[in-house]
Design a protein around this motif. Structure first.
Motif, PDB file in Angstrom:
ATOM      1  N   TYR A 192       8.337  -7.025  -3.759  1.00 30.76           N
ATOM      2  CA  TYR A 192       7.345  -6.703  -4.921  1.00 30.76           C
ATOM      3  C   TYR A 192       7.794  -6.942  -6.280  1.00 30.76           C
ATOM      4  CZ  TYR A 192       4.769  -4.895  -0.752  1.00 30.76           C
ATOM      5  OH  TYR A 192       3.924  -4.445   0.345  1.00 30.76           O
ATOM      6  N   GLY A 193       8.074  -6.013  -6.896  1.00 32.35           N
ATOM      7  CA  GLY A 193       8.177  -6.361  -8.316  1.00 32.35           C
ATOM      8  C   GLY A 193       7.056  -6.124  -9.250  1.00 32.35           C
ATOM      9  N   HIS A 194       5.771  -5.892  -8.513  1.00 28.20           N
ATOM     10  CA  HIS A 194       4.565  -5.491  -9.112  1.00 28.20           C
ATOM     11  C   HIS A 194       3.998  -4.525  -8.706  1.00 28.20           C
ATOM     12  CE1 HIS A 194       3.268  -7.626  -5.407  1.00 28.20           C
ATOM     13  NE2 HIS A 194       4.316  -8.534  -5.745  1.00 28.20           N
ATOM     14  N   GLY A 195       2.713  -4.278  -8.850  1.00 29.46           N
ATOM     15  CA  GLY A 195       1.815  -3.125  -8.374  1.00 29.46           C
ATOM     16  C   GLY A 195       1.689  -3.487  -6.870  1.00 29.46           C
ATOM     17  N   ILE A 196       1.152  -2.684  -6.149  1.00 30.39           N
ATOM     18  CA  ILE A 196       0.597  -2.728  -4.506  1.00 30.39           C
ATOM     19  C   ILE A 196      -0.853  -2.752  -4.590  1.00 30.39           C
ATOM     20  CG2 ILE A 196       0.794  -1.677  -2.406  1.00 30.39           C
ATOM     21  CD1 ILE A 196       3.176  -0.149  -3.350  1.00 30.39           C
ATOM     22  N   THR A 197      -1.474  -3.524  -3.974  1.00 33.31           N
ATOM     23  CA  THR A 197      -2.645  -3.803  -3.889  1.00 33.31           C
ATOM     24  C   THR A 197      -3.143  -2.900  -2.453  1.00 33.31           C
ATOM     25  OG1 THR A 197      -2.902  -6.009  -4.624  1.00 33.31           O
ATOM     26  CG2 THR A 197      -4.727  -5.455  -3.200  1.00 33.31           C
ATOM     27  N   PRO A 198      -4.168  -1.967  -2.497  1.00 34.13           N
ATOM     28  CA  PRO A 198      -4.375  -1.113  -1.468  1.00 34.13           C
ATOM     29  C   PRO A 198      -4.949  -1.978  -0.316  1.00 34.13           C
ATOM     30  CG  PRO A 198      -6.027  -1.011  -3.235  1.00 34.13           C
ATOM     31  CD  PRO A 198      -5.080  -1.807  -3.729  1.00 34.13           C
ATOM     32  N   ASP A 199      -4.939  -1.477   0.910  1.00 30.68           N
ATOM     33  CA  ASP A 199      -5.685  -2.166   2.071  1.00 30.68           C
ATOM     34  C   ASP A 199      -7.225  -1.763   1.770  1.00 30.68           C
ATOM     35  OD1 ASP A 199      -3.210  -3.104   3.486  1.00 30.68           O
ATOM     36  OD2 ASP A 199      -3.054  -0.653   3.696  1.00 30.68           O
ATOM     37  N   ILE A 200      -7.510  -0.867   1.357  1.00 30.38           N
ATOM     38  CA  ILE A 200      -9.045  -0.544   1.251  1.00 30.38           C
ATOM     39  C   ILE A 200      -9.146  -0.081  -0.267  1.00 30.38           C
ATOM     40  CG2 ILE A 200     -10.800   1.105   1.818  1.00 30.38           C
ATOM     41  CD1 ILE A 200      -9.453   1.522   4.596  1.00 30.38           C
TER      42      ILE A 200
ATOM     43  N   ILE B 111     -10.976   9.472   5.643  1.00 28.59           N
ATOM     44  CA  ILE B 111     -11.501   9.988   7.117  1.00 28.59           C
ATOM     45  C   ILE B 111     -12.128   8.648   7.896  1.00 28.59           C
ATOM     46  CG2 ILE B 111     -13.411  11.346   8.160  1.00 28.59           C
ATOM     47  CD1 ILE B 111     -12.970  13.368   6.000  1.00 28.59           C
ATOM     48  N   LYS B 112     -13.098   7.769   7.246  1.00 28.09           N
ATOM     49  CA  LYS B 112     -13.354   6.637   8.166  1.00 28.09           C
ATOM     50  C   LYS B 112     -12.263   5.861   8.689  1.00 28.09           C
ATOM     51  CE  LYS B 112     -16.354   2.524   7.061  1.00 28.09           C
ATOM     52  NZ  LYS B 112     -17.033   1.913   6.288  1.00 28.09           N
ATOM     53  N   HIS B 113     -11.045   5.744   7.792  1.00 29.77           N
ATOM     54  CA  HIS B 113     -10.066   4.886   8.537  1.00 29.77           C
ATOM     55  C   HIS B 113      -9.470   5.666   9.754  1.00 29.77           C
ATOM     56  CE1 HIS B 113      -6.241   2.940   9.348  1.00 29.77           C
ATOM     57  NE2 HIS B 113      -5.564   4.239   8.920  1.00 29.77           N
ATOM     58  N   ILE B 114      -9.333   7.138   9.577  1.00 32.16           N
ATOM     59  CA  ILE B 114      -8.817   7.882  10.721  1.00 32.16           C
ATOM     60  C   ILE B 114      -9.579   7.720  11.863  1.00 32.16           C
ATOM     61  CG2 ILE B 114      -7.992  10.041  11.342  1.00 32.16           C
ATOM     62  CD1 ILE B 114      -7.081  10.476   8.514  1.00 32.16           C
ATOM     63  N   ASP B 115     -11.019   7.866  11.590  1.00 31.10           N
ATOM     64  CA  ASP B 115     -11.806   8.036  12.837  1.00 31.10           C
ATOM     65  C   ASP B 115     -11.929   6.391  13.567  1.00 31.10           C
ATOM     66  OD1 ASP B 115     -12.556  10.528  12.272  1.00 31.10           O
ATOM     67  OD2 ASP B 115     -14.376  10.031  11.218  1.00 31.10           O
ATOM     68  N   LYS B 116     -12.013   5.502  12.893  1.00 29.79           N
ATOM     69  CA  LYS B 116     -11.827   4.066  13.447  1.00 29.79           C
ATOM     70  C   LYS B 116     -10.644   3.423  12.750  1.00 29.79           C
ATOM     71  CE  LYS B 116     -16.722   4.044  14.483  1.00 29.79           C
ATOM     72  NZ  LYS B 116     -18.076   3.484  14.233  1.00 29.79           N
ATOM     73  N   PRO B 117      -9.373   3.702  13.380  1.00 33.18           N
ATOM     74  CA  PRO B 117      -8.435   3.178  12.667  1.00 33.18           C
ATOM     75  C   PRO B 117      -8.267   1.527  13.007  1.00 33.18           C
ATOM     76  CG  PRO B 117      -7.384   4.369  14.543  1.00 33.18           C
ATOM     77  CD  PRO B 117      -9.108   4.613  14.238  1.00 33.18           C
TER      78      PRO B 117
END
Length: 330
Positions: free
Chosen positions: A294-302, A322-328
């Motif tokens: 890295y060495g920079h910020g992290i881009t979220p998955d969602i 919650i949406k992710h947890i329900d349908k990971p």
């Protein structure tokens, strides 16, 4: 030692005449000691014009009559390293961090947690800034206690909230969240010489790359180690909190949710100076368990399209988690 003395002698000889005439030798030696540490250990040591930095820093400190009067010049030198993460800690500031919250009459920050809709385990992970050992262990233990209590309610998944965590001491957080992370090598560091080493989590112990060890007397493991996890991040998620978010990257059924993080995905190391002050120097770059540097910020998955309304944003985060947890997804 002979080499160091030769360097010091050379720098004294080539320093501006006004500096050499008006500044005590102890002050000159102090500045050069700090610059030598930066030159030998900085993450950006191969990118810095060291001859220029020595010259400008010595010039900036030329009127200093005491070591303390050199602090602004050293702060400027750290800024010139360009890592955005290095800091100078005067002795009294470092000592305050070392004695801990209670000795300073401050309340120990503690994580908190609760169930959402009786299905989803939510954990708020606040920053922890101090280095006092017992307080670090108390923080990590409280985090595992919360996880144990929530796990008894058989959650469908976990929501780890790092949105307002702006950094500090990473290891109490890493040790506390180990029941969800599991065991292994989840967070690593790449040095200026491109050498990669990893912190490890095993049998209730976190061992960092410097050999430091962080124990928990009764480490816990969640019942469903394959449960999905949502990690909430924001632009305020920085430094050690980014490392914790990074430790979750690559875990199955785990997603980072929110916005681009604070861009301090580098690791610092403390170097003590002769007056008891410290250089908190950036020496390496974060590497996740997949090997990504890295060495920079992290881009979220969602990524979330947030508003100016805090309540609305909170709803967007929880709904996405919650949406992710329900349908990971993997």
């Amino acid at each position: 030692m002979k080499k160091l003395l030769s360097v010091i002698a050379f720098l004294f000889a080539t320093a501006p005449l006004s500096f050499a005439q008006t500044t005590p030798d102890s002050v000159k030696t102090y500045v050069i000691q700090a610059l030598d540490i930066m030159k030998n250990h900085s993450l950006n040591k191969q990118k810095v014009d060291w001859e220029k930095l020595y010259t400008t820093t010595l010039e900036a400190a030329r009127d200093a009559k005491t070591i303390r009067e050199t602090y602004p010049a050293l702060n400027n030198a750290l800024e010139e390293l360009g890592d955005r993460h290095s800091r100078f800690f005067p002795k009294e500031v470092f000592d305050a961090h070392n004695v801990g919250y209670k000795s300073l009459g401050r309340k120990l920050p503690m994580p908190s947690g609760h169930m959402i809709d009786k299905k989803y385990a939510f954990i708020l992970v606040p920053p922890f800034y101090m280095f006092e050992k017992d307080e670090q262990l108390a923080y990590a233990d409280s985090l595992q206690t919360i996880i144990r209590q929530l796990d008894a309610q058989n959650p469908k998944g976990w929501i780890i909230d790092l949105r307002l965590n702006d950094g500090g001491n990473m290891h109490p957080l890493l040790a506390g969240l180990a029941p969800i992370l599991g065991e292994g090598q989840f967070i690593g560091w790449q040095s200026a010489d491109n050498v990669i080493t990893y912190d490890t989590v095993r049998n209730g112990m976190v061992r960092d790359v410097t050999g430091g060890k962080y124990f928990l007397a009764t480490p816990y493991t969640i019942k469903n180690t394959k449960a999905p996890v949502s990690v909430l991040v924001s632009d305020k998620t920085a430094s050690s909190a980014e490392m914790i978010a990074g430790a979750f990257i690559g875990r199955p059924k785990t997603k980072l949710i929110g916005t681009y993080t604070g861009s301090l995905t580098t690791s610092n190391e403390l170097y003590k100076l002769s007056d008891g002050s410290y250089l908190n120097l950036t020496v390496s770059t974060m590497v996740d368990r997949t090997g990504k540097v890295y060495g920079h910020g992290i881009t979220p998955d969602i990524a979330l399209d947030l508003t100016n309304n805090t309540i609305t944003n909170g709803y967007l985060y929880i709904r996405a988690a919650i949406k992710h947890i329900d349908k990971p997804k993997k």
